[in-house]
Each structure stands twice: as C-alpha cells, then as structure tokens.
Design a protein around this motif. Structure first.
Motif, PDB file in Angstrom:
ATOM      1  N   LEU A 195       5.091  11.990  -4.294  1.00  0.00           N
ATOM      2  CA  LEU A 195       3.899  11.362  -3.829  1.00  0.00           C
ATOM      3  C   LEU A 195       3.058  10.614  -4.845  1.00  0.00           C
ATOM      4  O   LEU A 195       2.415   9.517  -4.767  1.00  0.00           O
ATOM      5  N   GLU A 196       3.020  11.342  -5.916  1.00  0.00           N
ATOM      6  CA  GLU A 196       2.375  10.805  -7.192  1.00  0.00           C
ATOM      7  C   GLU A 196       3.017   9.539  -7.740  1.00  0.00           C
ATOM      8  O   GLU A 196       2.386   8.762  -8.059  1.00  0.00           O
ATOM      9  N   THR A 197       4.415   9.563  -7.771  1.00  0.00           N
ATOM     10  CA  THR A 197       5.113   8.443  -8.006  1.00  0.00           C
ATOM     11  C   THR A 197       4.808   7.085  -7.230  1.00  0.00           C
ATOM     12  O   THR A 197       4.535   6.083  -7.638  1.00  0.00           O
ATOM     13  N   LEU A 198       4.789   7.539  -5.549  1.00  0.00           N
ATOM     14  CA  LEU A 198       4.569   6.351  -4.898  1.00  0.00           C
ATOM     15  C   LEU A 198       3.196   5.935  -5.207  1.00  0.00           C
ATOM     16  O   LEU A 198       2.791   4.613  -5.002  1.00  0.00           O
ATOM     17  N   ALA A 199       2.190   6.859  -5.346  1.00  0.00           N
ATOM     18  CA  ALA A 199       0.796   6.437  -5.417  1.00  0.00           C
ATOM     19  C   ALA A 199       0.415   5.467  -6.830  1.00  0.00           C
ATOM     20  O   ALA A 199      -0.114   4.568  -6.659  1.00  0.00           O
ATOM     21  N   GLY A 200       1.222   5.768  -7.665  1.00  0.00           N
ATOM     22  CA  GLY A 200       1.261   5.040  -9.036  1.00  0.00           C
ATOM     23  C   GLY A 200       1.834   3.748  -8.744  1.00  0.00           C
ATOM     24  O   GLY A 200       1.451   2.668  -9.176  1.00  0.00           O
ATOM     25  N   ARG A 201       2.640   3.327  -7.852  1.00  0.00           N
ATOM     26  CA  ARG A 201       3.160   2.107  -7.510  1.00  0.00           C
ATOM     27  C   ARG A 201       2.079   1.415  -6.434  1.00  0.00           C
ATOM     28  O   ARG A 201       1.968   0.239  -6.756  1.00  0.00           O
ATOM     29  N   TRP A 202       1.454   2.047  -5.531  1.00  0.00           N
ATOM     30  CA  TRP A 202       0.260   1.459  -4.580  1.00  0.00           C
ATOM     31  C   TRP A 202      -0.974   1.094  -5.455  1.00  0.00           C
ATOM     32  O   TRP A 202      -1.220  -0.015  -5.083  1.00  0.00           O
TER      33      TRP A 202
ATOM     34  N   ASP B 181     -10.444   4.667 -12.537  1.00  0.00           N
ATOM     35  CA  ASP B 181     -11.445   4.477 -11.500  1.00  0.00           C
ATOM     36  C   ASP B 181     -11.018   3.634 -10.339  1.00  0.00           C
ATOM     37  O   ASP B 181     -11.102   4.308  -9.115  1.00  0.00           O
ATOM     38  N   MET B 182     -10.591   2.440 -10.463  1.00  0.00           N
ATOM     39  CA  MET B 182     -10.389   1.697  -9.334  1.00  0.00           C
ATOM     40  C   MET B 182      -8.956   2.488  -8.594  1.00  0.00           C
ATOM     41  O   MET B 182      -9.058   2.338  -7.418  1.00  0.00           O
ATOM     42  N   ALA B 183      -8.091   2.658  -9.413  1.00  0.00           N
ATOM     43  CA  ALA B 183      -6.839   3.275  -8.862  1.00  0.00           C
ATOM     44  C   ALA B 183      -7.149   4.332  -7.943  1.00  0.00           C
ATOM     45  O   ALA B 183      -6.595   4.664  -7.047  1.00  0.00           O
ATOM     46  N   ALA B 184      -8.125   5.275  -8.295  1.00  0.00           N
ATOM     47  CA  ALA B 184      -8.545   6.431  -7.617  1.00  0.00           C
ATOM     48  C   ALA B 184      -8.863   6.081  -6.351  1.00  0.00           C
ATOM     49  O   ALA B 184      -8.794   6.723  -5.249  1.00  0.00           O
ATOM     50  N   HIS B 185      -9.760   5.137  -6.312  1.00  0.00           N
ATOM     51  CA  HIS B 185     -10.610   4.671  -4.908  1.00  0.00           C
ATOM     52  C   HIS B 185      -9.630   3.919  -4.137  1.00  0.00           C
ATOM     53  O   HIS B 185      -9.495   4.380  -2.877  1.00  0.00           O
ATOM     54  N   GLY B 186      -8.653   3.268  -4.936  1.00  0.00           N
ATOM     55  CA  GLY B 186      -7.446   2.558  -3.915  1.00  0.00           C
ATOM     56  C   GLY B 186      -6.652   3.787  -3.217  1.00  0.00           C
ATOM     57  O   GLY B 186      -6.253   3.683  -1.882  1.00  0.00           O
ATOM     58  N   ARG B 187      -6.147   4.763  -3.753  1.00  0.00           N
ATOM     59  CA  ARG B 187      -5.347   5.896  -3.571  1.00  0.00           C
ATOM     60  C   ARG B 187      -6.105   6.599  -2.398  1.00  0.00           C
ATOM     61  O   ARG B 187      -5.439   7.038  -1.535  1.00  0.00           O
ATOM     62  N   SER B 188      -7.274   7.004  -2.851  1.00  0.00           N
ATOM     63  CA  SER B 188      -8.162   7.667  -1.765  1.00  0.00           C
ATOM     64  C   SER B 188      -8.099   6.853  -0.268  1.00  0.00           C
ATOM     65  O   SER B 188      -7.945   7.406   0.903  1.00  0.00           O
ATOM     66  N   ILE B 189      -8.461   5.416  -0.466  1.00  0.00           N
ATOM     67  CA  ILE B 189      -8.234   4.703   1.174  1.00  0.00           C
ATOM     68  C   ILE B 189      -6.757   4.742   1.680  1.00  0.00           C
ATOM     69  O   ILE B 189      -6.980   4.963   2.792  1.00  0.00           O
ATOM     70  N   LEU B 190      -5.907   4.690   0.661  1.00  0.00           N
ATOM     71  CA  LEU B 190      -4.581   4.457   1.244  1.00  0.00           C
ATOM     72  C   LEU B 190      -4.028   5.819   1.875  1.00  0.00           C
ATOM     73  O   LEU B 190      -3.437   5.879   2.938  1.00  0.00           O
ATOM     74  N   ALA B 191      -4.511   7.047   1.339  1.00  0.00           N
ATOM     75  CA  ALA B 191      -4.114   8.444   1.817  1.00  0.00           C
ATOM     76  C   ALA B 191      -4.986   8.928   2.768  1.00  0.00           C
ATOM     77  O   ALA B 191      -4.462   9.696   3.630  1.00  0.00           O
TER      78      ALA B 191
END
Length: 137
Positions: free
Chosen positions: A62-69, A86-96
């Motif tokens: 899942l970490e690998t996938l999130a790194g792609r998202w 920072d922005m990657a964390a916000h994006g991952r939060s919205i997607l998950a």
C-alpha cells in the motif's frame, strides 16, 4: 443510544499502526449489542483503513501504491510549507479516507477473519494523532 470516546496514537512516521484492539475496547465499553462503530481521525495528513491484518506485505505494498498516487516533492505542488511530504500526505489522506465504519454484533466489532483497523501515517516524521470512535446502536 450513542457513545463516544477518543484516544491518541503516536506514530513513528510513515506507515501503519493497528488500532483494532483500541476500537474494540471502546465498542465493548459502549454496551451496544447491535449497531455501528464509526472511527474518525482528526487530521488531514493521515488516514484510517480496514485492510489485511495477517500479511504485513499488504501494508508495505500500500505504501508503494501511495507513492505512485501522491509522490513526495512533486515539483507541481504549491503547498510544501512543512516539507517535501506535506502535500503528498494531504493527497494520500484524501485518497485513502479519514474514517471507517464497522458493524457491531453481540457488542463486538464484526470484522472478517483477516481484517484489521489501521491508522495510516502519511508524514515521514512522528506525529500524535487523535482518533474518535462513535458507537451508535
């Protein structure tokens, strides 16, 4: 009837922390035989998930996938006030997502054989996260 309780989780940085036991304890304390437990995290750079709890490679993948998202340090990001993640964390939060809902049967979480509830930290450094569990029945 409704019951609500919260608890804190101290992450070690990016990764998952199983919180099934804490949520289950709150569900039992509510004294609701049949209902739902809604689990919500009060932050915008981590998520909650219901996923495989037997094989840790699922969570690593899942970490690998999130790194792609939502990759860290993408030059297209404008929001980087707190660093490259920072922005990657916000994006991952919205997607998950920041909440999960689990049915209760006989006063306990009604999870499948291989399911667990996890806080998924998306920041690379440790954080204290507050989780709210609301039980309705």
């Amino acid at each position: 009837m409704a019951y609500q309780e919260s608890f804190d989780i101290h992450s070690r940085g990016r990764g998952t922390i199983e919180i099934t036991a804490q949520v289950g304890r709150i569900a039992r304390a509510a004294g609701v035989p049949t209902g739902i437990a809604h689990v919500f995290v009060l932050h915008t750079s981590c998520s909650l998930l219901l996923t495989e709890n037997a094989d840790p490679s699922v969570r690593r993948d899942l970490e690998t996938l999130a790194g792609r998202w939502a990759p860290d340090a993408d030059p297209a990001y404008q929001h980087d006030c707190e660093g490259d993640d920072d922005m990657a964390a916000h994006g991952r939060s919205i997607l998950a997502g920041v909440s999960v809902t689990v049915p209760l049967s006989n006063g306990a979480l009604r999870l499948g054989t291989w399911q667990g509830i996890y806080l998924w930290e998306h920041r690379t450094v440790p954080h204290r996260r507050r989780v709210v569990v609301t039980v309705v029945g």
